[in-house]
Design an enzyme around this catalytic site. Sequence first.
Site, mmCIF file in Angstrom:
data_model
loop_
_atom_site.group_PDB
_atom_site.id
_atom_site.type_symbol
_atom_site.label_atom_id
_atom_site.label_comp_id
_atom_site.label_asym_id
_atom_site.label_seq_id
_atom_site.Cartn_x
_atom_site.Cartn_y
_atom_site.Cartn_z
ATOM 1 N N THR A 1 0.861 -1.178 0.000
ATOM 2 C CA THR A 1 0.000 0.000 0.000
ATOM 3 C C THR A 1 0.899 1.229 0.000
ATOM 4 O O THR A 1 1.519 1.555 1.001
ATOM 5 C CB THR A 1 -0.912 0.011 1.242
ATOM 6 O OG1 THR A 1 -1.830 -1.069 1.141
ATOM 7 C CG2 THR A 1 -1.685 1.311 1.330
ATOM 8 N N LYS B 1 -7.448 1.619 -2.654
ATOM 9 C CA LYS B 1 -6.987 1.185 -1.327
ATOM 10 C C LYS B 1 -7.070 2.338 -0.325
ATOM 11 O O LYS B 1 -7.493 2.151 0.826
ATOM 12 C CB LYS B 1 -5.553 0.662 -1.408
ATOM 13 C CG LYS B 1 -5.001 0.129 -0.088
ATOM 14 C CD LYS B 1 -5.666 -1.176 0.334
ATOM 15 C CE LYS B 1 -5.482 -1.471 1.811
ATOM 16 N NZ LYS B 1 -4.098 -1.679 2.207
ATOM 17 N N LYS C 1 -1.102 7.231 8.267
ATOM 18 C CA LYS C 1 -0.442 7.585 6.997
ATOM 19 C C LYS C 1 -1.428 7.468 5.828
ATOM 20 O O LYS C 1 -1.465 8.330 4.946
ATOM 21 C CB LYS C 1 0.743 6.635 6.785
ATOM 22 C CG LYS C 1 1.538 6.842 5.530
ATOM 23 C CD LYS C 1 2.329 5.574 5.200
ATOM 24 C CE LYS C 1 1.371 4.427 4.884
ATOM 25 N NZ LYS C 1 2.008 3.160 4.517
#
Lengths: 300, 300, 300, 300
Positions: free
Chosen positions: C101, C176, C247
């Site tokens: 990711t 995502k 994040k």
Amino acid sequence: MKASAPSKFGFCGIGIMGRGMAQCLLKEGRSLVVWNRDVAKAAELAAMYPDLCSVAESPGEVVAACDVTFCMLSTLEASEAVFPSVLEAVCEGKSIVDCATLTPQRMIEMRDAVAARQGAFLEAPVSGSKGPAETGNLIFLCGGDRALYEVVRPELGIMGKANFYFGEIGAGSKMKLVVNQVMGDMMCALGEGLALAQAAGLPCDNESGLLKVLELGVVSNPMFKLKGPKMLEGNHAPNFPLKHAQKDLRFALQLGDDLDVALPLTAAANAAFLAARKDHGDDDFSAVYETQKPPSNSPP
Amino acid sequence: MKASAPSKFGFCGIGIMGRGMAQCLLKEGRSLVVWNRDVAKAAELAAMYPDLCSVAESPGEVVAACDVTFCMLSTLEASEAVFPSVLEAVCEGKSIVDCATLTPQRMIEMRDAVAARQGAFLEAPVSGSKGPAETGNLIFLCGGDRALYEVVRPELGIMGKANFYFGEIGAGSKMKLVVNQVMGDMMCALGEGLALAQAAGLPCDNESGLLKVLELGVVSNPMFKLKGPKMLEGNHAPNFPLKHAQKDLRFALQLGDDLDVALPLTAAANAAFLAARKDHGDDDFSAVYETQKPPSNSPP
Amino acid sequence: MKASAPSKFGFCGIGIMGRGMAQCLLKEGRSLVVWNRDVAKAAELAAMYPDLCSVAESPGEVVAACDVTFCMLSTLEASEAVFPSVLEAVCEGKSIVDCATLTPQRMIEMRDAVAARQGAFLEAPVSGSKGPAETGNLIFLCGGDRALYEVVRPELGIMGKANFYFGEIGAGSKMKLVVNQVMGDMMCALGEGLALAQAAGLPCDNESGLLKVLELGVVSNPMFKLKGPKMLEGNHAPNFPLKHAQKDLRFALQLGDDLDVALPLTAAANAAFLAARKDHGDDDFSAVYETQKPPSNSPP
Amino acid sequence: MKASAPSKFGFCGIGIMGRGMAQCLLKEGRSLVVWNRDVAKAAELAAMYPDLCSVAESPGEVVAACDVTFCMLSTLEASEAVFPSVLEAVCEGKSIVDCATLTPQRMIEMRDAVAARQGAFLEAPVSGSKGPAETGNLIFLCGGDRALYEVVRPELGIMGKANFYFGEIGAGSKMKLVVNQVMGDMMCALGEGLALAQAAGLPCDNESGLLKVLELGVVSNPMFKLKGPKMLEGNHAPNFPLKHAQKDLRFALQLGDDLDVALPLTAAANAAFLAARKDHGDDDFSAVYETQKPPSNSPP
């Protein structure tokens, strides 16, 4: 209202704000009948001005003795505790000028109760804290009985540097909430700025740091100058208690809700003050910074 | 750095800000070699000061001709477009003073590139917009080469009313971000206050409305005085474009992220500016109010 | 891409996720060449499947030995550390499937680098954590080389219960980020609910408290069921580290910024996770609750 | 409370929710005396169950005729309009079960008023909307008179799939507010996710887009499945009106304020719903998406 100017005024609430306000009136030669929950403070004032100032035993006694009574209670609770005694003494010819910061709804309720007894009611919440109260530099934000406003303008002029009449009852309190919303948001903005600067290792002081840079720029304002250095020292001696500032933000949000106005910045500020309230509710509202600043930070 | 003061300075970027800054230097008798993407603006300036000002054909030509070159590009894109030409001409003895508001990271990259060619680099982002640029009232927030800072202090003193050195490269840009974070939050706070007051039917003007009340109180500041009345008129002629203000809030949030500092108020302000950016990105940042004000509101 | 199915696959990164994924492929009889920074973990896997699994000494050796190499590094840092070795071995006929990711921008950069060496690149970030990785129940969110996607669908089908192709490179990573944005917001919403219920003296447990009520209603979801009871116990053993969750929220906000989409709820969630990051960055992202819950609260 | 089970029940409020609930009781053979402001709806129900259901002319007549009366009014206004008539008929032996979602304070006031007339009072707000009401799948969140709770458990069991007793009066309403806070936040989170995905050009549908990916993951929940596709179509036919959802968020924030719990995520969600309220107050609360989605977006 009578056309002639009242010769004697009542004053209920001789606290942090009320004492300065009452003294301004006494210095200008107004006769006052005063009442305070802590009678010692009222007695002290009367002792300073024996010819002009007398102490009543209840708020109702003040109202009974005077045509116009100013009320300056600091909280909704204090206001609600005192109002029944005030109200009981209201009759035709009696006027009440309430200077507390309450909700518009509460002002409407008080006006209705006073009007039901043939009295006149003016809301006159103030912008300004202890210092301006002592020096006659408050700002009065009025709503309600226009004729009463005109009658007391001389006295508002003694206690304040400006006074405004915004229309029907509630309008003055709404303006006060807007002012405190802007002020609360700004305090929170300063706190985030100081926190970010501290974390970045930048100087924050008002000699050659962030506070100085802010002072030189377009956002320079007395509140940053007064509070900024104290915030860096962790000095939050209360001029405006944080719990009151948070309450006003909540009321402003509620007013926005009533009027279909979303206030996302103010909602974030309110959350910050609320998070600080438990530990810092009685400190100055600048103490919101205590929850914003970097954890490891020690006063410079 | 040479110990003696440079006799001639370079200036790249004669735009809204740069023109005023360059003129301040010319008025004080400094010789300038200037470059601008739109050459007409550079030529116009040279025509006004034929004895002092000459036009170069590229940024690199400016650097080649001068010991110290000021760069004042308005955006990251403009800065990135110009920097390669500047860099190419850097060698030992050449100094670059960059006055743009960029990220600390970008300043570090430029310093590294300049240092790799034996040049000196000072970041000197400014607080202040077109007006202060024209009148020599900017504030310089410097970081980087300390010796270069001392060399150019006289020129910074001509273009600005104050200048600060905050330490290593990046520190000046960080301070700038903090200042703009506080300013952006405050503009957003004013917008919410005006929106709430308008919805409540309160006057907002600066004669006897909210703006006047704010002006009399502790939050009184030049920005509210300047922008407030324009916001009510829907006049958002840009001094500081909204898209730049939003970008700086984003950079401030990123700086907070790097440093473990949550900035929830600023995050809410950033969301407000971002929501306004599509329609008002080139307007003044006061145009955030257009997305805050009550929908039915027409200018008073 | 070759039309025939590859007989052997590379796998770089045998960590929490990669190990489960690689084992799924081995169980289905795929031959793997594996590499891991901590070689012991790779060796352990090879020992379990001696006929199918061999260990390479570098990522580049994996790529050199296989037509298709899966990369499953847990962070940007790990990915950046490994990629140069991978890239060095890429040539025509080599394909890279990256399951990390990362930002869409990073995926684009890697694709460009691989394409410059005539290789094929597919981004395939996964939704799902350790458990689904072990049981072959991941969800692959792909973008990039469509032909490569078709080639590896059988293997994606072994490691996952579903796989999607969303178009050009970056699209999978964007999806995502959106998924993790919704998930992060929901975790934060649950935390506020638990905090409010606890402060109100309401039971929170999953027998007869808030968690049970939520489970019976329309918002019932596996994450609340799994994490809720652990949050009440203060058990934040990491499935998805909080610093990674924060994040991803930041990246989602950045994506929104790029696209003119204000995400005020997500901005508030990000601020909450950021405030928790310093003390709880390596705990599960459910640890955001530690900063939300009432201060005096002790685990029930 | 009498030990023997009541043979006849009252039901005030045969609206969207009440009709389904009353029918569940009738289907199970309970005798009902019903009242509704729009008498036609009550008459229609009585016509369907002539042996079991009769119509009263006022709420008070219902209470007078029954030992236990259920009240299911949809808003505070409706509840306040009906309660005086209910109260007038309360005397010893009469029990009131109020299923509305109101503030804890309002429930306490009603309990006090009922108790002052020797009646028993149970708050029993429900989680669930029209569908669950019709199928007997509501969840009852009770507080107040424990003995009354035990008496009506069979009937709660007919109307709902689960019922909980959380303690003193107000506790049930508080739990309801927490549940709706989590639900409101989640709807807002989904809206931001759909907005971000749409702006990024990603598919959002429940076949191969964001909704499908969410459905396959740990955040999968019935609300997303039900509402997601409708949101994409712009279909916001109300199950739970947005203005009611926003009101509950506001009440949850107020509860947090009372309890020193800052809820910044919920504050942001409330701001989003409030911004949508003017145009979409009567639509389903999923219509918050209309203010979140990218401006140029047309239904797919």
